[in-house]
Design a protein around this motif. Structure first.
Motif, PDB file in Angstrom:
ATOM      1  N   LYS A   1      33.455  23.940  64.291  1.00 28.54           N
ATOM      2  CA  LYS A   1      34.532  23.096  64.251  1.00 28.54           C
ATOM      3  C   LYS A   1      36.064  23.941  65.233  1.00 28.54           C
TER       4      LYS A   1
ATOM      5  N   ASN B   1      32.015  16.533  53.035  1.00 25.09           N
ATOM      6  CA  ASN B   1      33.070  15.340  53.330  1.00 25.09           C
ATOM      7  C   ASN B   1      33.977  16.394  54.749  1.00 25.09           C
ATOM      8  N   SER B   2      33.991  17.171  54.275  1.00 26.78           N
ATOM      9  CA  SER B   2      34.722  17.947  55.606  1.00 26.78           C
ATOM     10  C   SER B   2      34.538  18.805  57.178  1.00 26.78           C
ATOM     11  N   LEU B   3      33.435  18.906  56.493  1.00 25.04           N
ATOM     12  CA  LEU B   3      32.655  19.175  57.368  1.00 25.04           C
ATOM     13  C   LEU B   3      31.131  18.338  58.043  1.00 25.04           C
TER      14      LEU B   3
ATOM     15  N   LYS C   1      32.925  17.755  49.090  1.00 22.18           N
ATOM     16  CA  LYS C   1      34.312  18.429  49.744  1.00 22.18           C
ATOM     17  C   LYS C   1      34.082  19.220  50.846  1.00 22.18           C
ATOM     18  N   VAL C   2      32.933  20.327  50.660  1.00 24.23           N
ATOM     19  CA  VAL C   2      32.281  21.426  52.517  1.00 24.23           C
ATOM     20  C   VAL C   2      32.141  19.990  52.895  1.00 24.23           C
TER      21      VAL C   2
ATOM     22  N   ARG D   1      30.847  24.648  60.251  1.00 26.08           N
ATOM     23  CA  ARG D   1      32.386  25.662  60.278  1.00 26.08           C
ATOM     24  C   ARG D   1      32.874  25.293  61.641  1.00 26.08           C
TER      25      ARG D   1
ATOM     26  N   PHE E   1      39.345  26.964  57.243  1.00 24.84           N
ATOM     27  CA  PHE E   1      38.654  26.063  56.671  1.00 24.84           C
ATOM     28  C   PHE E   1      38.626  26.652  55.082  1.00 24.84           C
TER      29      PHE E   1
ATOM     30  N   SER F   1      41.641  23.881  54.268  1.00 22.36           N
ATOM     31  CA  SER F   1      41.670  22.364  54.536  1.00 22.36           C
ATOM     32  C   SER F   1      41.354  21.951  53.063  1.00 22.36           C
ATOM     33  N   ILE F   2      40.023  23.008  52.871  1.00 20.23           N
ATOM     34  CA  ILE F   2      39.422  22.230  51.596  1.00 20.23           C
ATOM     35  C   ILE F   2      39.908  22.601  50.283  1.00 20.23           C
TER      36      ILE F   2
END
Ligand SMILES: [Zn+2]
Length: 164
Positions: free
Chosen positions: A86, A124-126, A121-122, A83, A93, A96-97
């Motif tokens: 990014k 995919n997002s990060l 989700k975590v 995180r 964060f 965003s999720i």
């Protein structure tokens, strides 16, 4: 009526499956060997696949693979580092999720048992991977549930019912 694969008496309603090109009447156990159903009430084969899905056998293998995944050690730190890399704050964060800040904080401190959808989700997002195969770890998932019958099992069954 007997199963045309294992020879046992069929309990309940028989299954009509195409197995190795032949139309067979089989028991529930052997139904899994057939890729296609055939309908005994219809003389001609239909070109469209059958729409009836209700009688599908449960898909054990899918469930197994989901259960055997575990969170890696130090996953909270991995999430936090990813995180920060990014340039996202906990708040950004979380937004965003679509989770609460408190959820992200707990996750990063490993103060919770995160549900699979949150983990996904975590990840995919990060772009991090915080799951691993459970079996690779300290033997916690050694006793796997019984899988489907192997052909070897079936031959044994056949032999044991041959007494008559
Ligand atoms: Zn059978």
């Amino acid at each position: 009526m007997r199963c045309e694969v294992c020879g046992r008496e069929i309990m309940g309603s028989p299954n009509y499956r195409v197995i190795e090109g032949g139309k067979l009447t089989v028991c529930g156990q052997c139904a899994q060997f057939g890729t296609q159903e055939w309908d005994p009430t219809r003389p001609q084969a239909r070109k469209t696949p059958t729409r009836r899905r209700s009688a599908q056998p449960r898909r054990r293998s899918d469930i197994d693979s989901a259960e055997s995944l575990e969170l890696v050690e130090g996953y909270g730190m991995l999430v936090k580092k990813a995180r920060q890399k990014k340039g996202l704050s906990v708040e950004d964060f979380a937004k965003s999720i679509r989770e609460k800040e408190s959820v992200v904080k707990k996750l990063e401190k490993e103060n919770m048992n995160p549900p699979m959808n949150l983990v996904k989700k975590v990840q995919n997002s990060l772009g991090v991977n915080i799951l691993e195969e459970g079996a690779a770890k300290s033997g916690s998932v050694l006793s796997r549930p019984m899988g489907p019958r192997t052909l070897g099992d079936m031959i044994k069954i056949k032999d044991s019912t041959k007494k008559e």
